[in-house]
Design an enzyme around this catalytic site. Sequence first.
Site, PDB file in Angstrom:
ATOM      1  N   THR A   1       0.831  -1.205   0.000  1.00 24.75           N
ATOM      2  CA  THR A   1       0.000   0.000   0.000  1.00 24.75           C
ATOM      3  C   THR A   1       0.864   1.252   0.000  1.00 24.75           C
ATOM      4  O   THR A   1       0.592   2.212  -0.731  1.00 24.75           O
ATOM      5  CB  THR A   1      -0.938  -0.001   1.224  1.00 24.75           C
TER       6      THR A   1
ATOM      7  N   GLY B   1      -5.782  -5.673  -3.705  1.00 26.25           N
ATOM      8  CA  GLY B   1      -6.464  -4.968  -2.617  1.00 26.25           C
ATOM      9  C   GLY B   1      -5.564  -3.955  -1.937  1.00 26.25           C
ATOM     10  O   GLY B   1      -5.999  -2.837  -1.607  1.00 26.25           O
ATOM     11  N   ASP B   2      -4.301  -4.322  -1.734  1.00 22.75           N
ATOM     12  CA  ASP B   2      -3.337  -3.402  -1.110  1.00 22.75           C
ATOM     13  C   ASP B   2      -3.174  -2.153  -1.971  1.00 22.75           C
ATOM     14  O   ASP B   2      -3.144  -1.027  -1.456  1.00 22.75           O
ATOM     15  CB  ASP B   2      -1.962  -4.067  -0.954  1.00 22.75           C
ATOM     16  N   CYS B   3      -3.045  -2.359  -3.270  1.00 27.60           N
ATOM     17  CA  CYS B   3      -2.823  -1.237  -4.185  1.00 27.60           C
ATOM     18  C   CYS B   3      -4.069  -0.373  -4.314  1.00 27.60           C
ATOM     19  O   CYS B   3      -3.974   0.850  -4.480  1.00 27.60           O
ATOM     20  CB  CYS B   3      -2.362  -1.747  -5.541  1.00 27.60           C
TER      21      CYS B   3
END
Length: 365
Positions: free
Chosen positions: A88, A316-318
Amino acid sequence: QESRGLGDVYKRQVSTQSTGVANMEHSILCIGNPLLDISVDATDELLEKYHIKLGAASLADLSTLPLYQEIVSFPNVEYTAGGAAQNTARAAQWLLGSPGAVHYIGCIGKDINGQKLRQVATNAGVTVHYLENETTSTGTCAVLVKNKERSLVANLGAANLYNIEHFKSPEIQNLISKIKVFYGTGYFLTVSTETLVELGEYAVLHDKPFCFNISAEFLVKIFWDNMQKVLPYTDFLFGNETEALAFAEKQEWNTTSLQEIALKASLLPKKNPKRKRTVIFTQGAKPTIACVNGEIKEFEPLSCPLGEIEDLNGAGDCFVGGFLTGYVLGKPFHECMRAGHYIAHEIIKVSGVVLPPKPNFQWNH
């Protein structure tokens, strides 16, 4: 009471001096488990051998430790910097592009893998504040890719040894005094819940946004008590559809409606009454569900032909990285979502969490 425009609300909440990237130092702090990802193409036999569920995330135990030695001999094995919060951080820094904008805290070993992680993060422009452990190896994560889907098995190593004393050090306390937005992941609940609580307390005291990601279904099932300690501080709650359903089941809400789960989660007890909780649930190619100021909204992600998808690791992190970038820039909510979907769309087209040299993204507002 009638809510104001989302753009106004978000600009007020961040309290940035400028909405341009020129003044974005100390925008975001991410805290989590820094890991070196070891990615391989997995077979059904490998998954069955180690009792690994496709698409799931888990922690290594004695039965799965031999997995790491086995996969390093696989053809086309790839090594990339990983750890959800670090992904992230790299995504947000990539889109912001402003020096010193994104900072990261976690624990690594004093070894070659730790050096690799530091180099990759630094090359990405992220300012790292690692605690270094001299006796334990840097953590690794087996990323097993099959049919575009991925399973994660993390051997935390040194990441598991982060301690609150590092957080309380003058260096880190001076850092958090300058940060605008805090972000932690559910994975860190297995390491130092007390640090997340301390960060949450600081966020409430200074009325700064605290963001938290459920991160994995197993965390809801096994580390629920720890999660309960952090949720009251959470202004932004992120998760995917599987995590949302596990969350609802644990709460005994008797519903599988993501819209209803998002609304209920937004209304759970909260420490900072000045901020309504925003809840965001991604679900792959299906619309992302968001509860904003008590209102349910849906946002279509960018479509990607199946043939262009390499793997879903880090999507999802990105997404969160893109969303937080829009947020600290004071962009309207729909633009924050669009930025999140853009980076997720970019990352699923490559193997591992490897961002292109430069973003190709224009803000509409």
